[in-house]
Scaffold this motif. Sequence first.
Motif, PDB file in Angstrom:
ATOM      1  N   ASP A  34       0.835  -1.206   0.000  1.00  0.00           N
ATOM      2  CA  ASP A  34       0.000   0.000   0.000  1.00  0.00           C
ATOM      3  C   ASP A  34       0.868   1.254   0.000  1.00  0.00           C
ATOM      4  N   VAL A  37       2.516   1.696  -3.470  1.00  0.00           N
ATOM      5  CA  VAL A  37       1.568   2.244  -4.447  1.00  0.00           C
ATOM      6  C   VAL A  37       1.453   3.753  -4.256  1.00  0.00           C
ATOM      7  N   GLU A  38       1.348   4.199  -3.023  1.00  0.00           N
ATOM      8  CA  GLU A  38       1.224   5.635  -2.750  1.00  0.00           C
ATOM      9  C   GLU A  38       2.487   6.386  -3.171  1.00  0.00           C
ATOM     10  N   ARG A  41       2.229   7.002  -6.822  1.00  0.00           N
ATOM     11  CA  ARG A  41       1.179   7.950  -7.213  1.00  0.00           C
ATOM     12  C   ARG A  41       1.747   9.339  -7.458  1.00  0.00           C
ATOM     13  N   GLY A  42       2.774   9.689  -6.709  1.00  0.00           N
ATOM     14  CA  GLY A  42       3.366  11.009  -6.824  1.00  0.00           C
ATOM     15  C   GLY A  42       4.435  11.127  -7.899  1.00  0.00           C
ATOM     16  N   PHE A  69      -0.969  -2.696  -9.651  1.00  0.00           N
ATOM     17  CA  PHE A  69      -0.502  -1.390 -10.100  1.00  0.00           C
ATOM     18  C   PHE A  69      -1.304  -0.873 -11.297  1.00  0.00           C
ATOM     19  N   ALA A  72      -4.381   0.601  -9.654  1.00  0.00           N
ATOM     20  CA  ALA A  72      -4.092   1.778  -8.835  1.00  0.00           C
ATOM     21  C   ALA A  72      -3.598   2.951  -9.672  1.00  0.00           C
ATOM     22  N   LEU A  73      -2.843   2.649 -10.732  1.00  0.00           N
ATOM     23  CA  LEU A  73      -2.240   3.689 -11.572  1.00  0.00           C
ATOM     24  C   LEU A  73      -2.546   3.380 -13.036  1.00  0.00           C
ATOM     25  N   ARG A  76      -0.242   4.568 -15.920  1.00  0.00           N
ATOM     26  CA  ARG A  76       1.181   4.234 -15.891  1.00  0.00           C
ATOM     27  C   ARG A  76       1.359   2.734 -15.710  1.00  0.00           C
TER      28      ARG A  76
END
Length: 83
Positions: A34, A37-38, A41-42, A69, A72-73, A76
């Motif tokens: 987790d 993944v965060e 994100r940036g 992934f 979540a993204l 990308r």
Amino acid sequence: ISLDTGSTPALDVPGAAEHALPVKPVAEFLAGLDALVETFRGRDAGPRLCVVGGGAGGVETAISLAERFRRALPDRAPDITLL
């Protein structure tokens, strides 16, 4: 029946403690995943990951990470290497 009695990996390989996320114990892996993944994100680029362990577990982990992934993204795609 499935008995998950496997050992937890030692992180005594140089760089492992700083750069590796062991799959066992699973609760710690999920929390670390987790956070990973965060972290991505940036970033503008997609994640580049390496799964060490080419057996069935390594293959399943690589496929699961790719899907995680992608969800979540979605803009990308992950780059995952299996060793």
